[in-house]
Design a protein around this motif. Structure first.
Motif, PDB file in Angstrom:
ATOM      1  N   LYS A  76       0.830  -1.206   0.000  1.00 50.88           N
ATOM      2  CA  LYS A  76       0.000   0.000   0.000  1.00 50.88           C
ATOM      3  C   LYS A  76       0.867   1.260   0.000  1.00 50.88           C
ATOM      4  N   GLU A  77       1.929   1.256   0.796  1.00 47.50           N
ATOM      5  CA  GLU A  77       2.783   2.441   0.857  1.00 47.50           C
ATOM      6  C   GLU A  77       3.447   2.717  -0.496  1.00 47.50           C
ATOM      7  N   LEU A 116      -4.679  -0.929  -5.569  1.00 46.92           N
ATOM      8  CA  LEU A 116      -4.642  -0.607  -4.150  1.00 46.92           C
ATOM      9  C   LEU A 116      -5.847  -1.217  -3.429  1.00 46.92           C
ATOM     10  N   ASN A 117      -7.021  -1.092  -4.022  1.00 46.25           N
ATOM     11  CA  ASN A 117      -8.222  -1.649  -3.405  1.00 46.25           C
ATOM     12  C   ASN A 117      -8.130  -3.162  -3.251  1.00 46.25           C
ATOM     13  N   THR A 119      -5.748  -4.822  -2.182  1.00 46.20           N
ATOM     14  CA  THR A 119      -5.069  -5.237  -0.947  1.00 46.20           C
ATOM     15  C   THR A 119      -6.077  -5.579   0.144  1.00 46.20           C
ATOM     16  N   TRP A 120      -7.252  -4.918   0.121  1.00 44.15           N
ATOM     17  CA  TRP A 120      -8.271  -5.254   1.126  1.00 44.15           C
ATOM     18  C   TRP A 120      -8.834  -6.648   0.879  1.00 44.15           C
ATOM     19  N   TYR A 149       0.005   8.345   2.522  1.00 38.96           N
ATOM     20  CA  TYR A 149      -1.442   8.407   2.317  1.00 38.96           C
ATOM     21  C   TYR A 149      -1.970   9.799   2.643  1.00 38.96           C
ATOM     22  N   TRP A 254     -12.149   2.512  -1.867  1.00 38.63           N
ATOM     23  CA  TRP A 254     -11.055   2.218  -0.946  1.00 38.63           C
ATOM     24  C   TRP A 254     -11.518   2.394   0.508  1.00 38.63           C
ATOM     25  N   HIS A 258     -12.100  -0.515   3.309  1.00 38.24           N
ATOM     26  CA  HIS A 258     -11.376  -0.424   4.578  1.00 38.24           C
ATOM     27  C   HIS A 258     -12.342  -0.649   5.750  1.00 38.24           C
TER      28      HIS A 258
END
Length: 300
Positions: A76-77, A116-117, A119-120, A149, A254, A258
């Motif tokens: 994510k970073e 990125l999404n 990763t959830w 972020y 996102w 989360h």
């Protein structure tokens, strides 16, 4: 030829290859991959800093699931960094009236946000017991302290100055976050472009303190509605509006993912960073980037 490594070690010289050189190599090797390199490394390890990258995973417990949590956090970073740099580039394109190129950049950015999404989707596989197996070693560490972020949020226009405070004791980080806080967002750049090419907008929108939260404005809402109403969908400005919406929607997803992931894993326990957890995330999820692009739909 051997070139100095990052820590004084020998690296394979990656050279600079041309298509002609690559064609010669293929003919010489009958299309097999190159397997013979000089030095104590390979060009790919050196180019991507793979040995450094793979040395940075340092879980603090013996819980097997912590590595999943740890690696997803680092992924994510890295994606936050990429998103921030792309937003900075998009803002520069908008300031230079490169509308079509900015829209293309934003569409690529939406793909990064989709990654990125994802990763959830991985993190949501952690069971409550698996997460509890290492949660205590986090201490007060929390994603809310992610400065990359925070810079992404600022670049998108969500200027909450209080959330820059955790970085005051890290000078090089604090300087970056403060710069992002005080600079115009990509939405500010889009509104300035809109004012140059379409409808004059109020000074309160264009000439304001960019470190302050953006306040939705009826004139902006009407201006976006006119962009949609008065132009073909293939024209640059409607394309830009939809590309901005792609990014805004992606980040809304996102935040919703989360929230769902947290509720699934820890329920309604407080967060490690001091928030109430799911309740905080639910309020955050209600926020919308580029607000008049959303509300202008009601005028069409």
């Amino acid at each position: 030829m051997i070139v100095p490594g990052r820590n004084g070690s020998a690296q394979a010289d990656p050279g600079i290859s041309s298509d002609a050189e690559r064609n010669v190599r293929v003919m010489e090797s009958d299309g097999d991959p190159i397997t013979d390199f000089t030095g104590a490394s390979t060009p790919y390890i050196d180019y991507q800093s793979i040995d450094v990258l793979l040395s940075l995973q340092r879980p603090r417990s013996d819980a097997p699931a912590e590595l999943t949590f740890y690696v997803m956090g680092q992924v994510k970073e890295l994606l936050f960094k990429l998103i921030y740099e792309e937003l900075e580039r998009t803002r520069a394109l908008l300031d230079g009236d490169s509308v079509a190129e900015a829209a293309v950049n934003l569409r690529r950015l939406r793909r990064v946000v989709e990654l990125l999404n994802g990763t959830w989707n991985v993190l949501s596989t952690l069971t409550p017991n698996e997460f509890n197996g290492f949660r205590d070693v986090l201490g007060s560490a929390s994603g809310i302290q992610s400065y990359m972020y925070r810079m992404v949020e600022y670049a998108l226009g969500n200027k909450v100055a209080a959330l820059a405070l955790p970085h005051r004791q890290v000078p090089h980080v604090h300087a970056q976050v403060q710069r992002a806080l005080h600079e115009p967002s990509v939405y500010d750049a889009a509104l300035r472009l809109l004012a140059r090419h379409e409808t004059p907008l109020p000074p309160s929108v264009l000439d304001r303190d960019f470190s302050q939260p953006y306040e939705p404005n009826g004139a902006v809402e009407r201006a976006w509605a006119e962009v949609y109403r008065g132009k073909a969908a293939t024209d640059p400005l409607p394309q830009l509006a939809e590309a901005l919406m792609d990014v805004a929607e992606g980040f809304s997803r996102w935040r919703s993912l989360h929230l769902l992931t947290v509720e699934r894993i820890i329920g309604f326990k407080p967060g490690t960073g001091g928030t109430e957890g799911a309740g905080w995330l639910r309020r955050v999820a209600e926020h919308r980037f580029f607000p008049e692009l959303w509300t202008s739909r009601g005028l069409l």
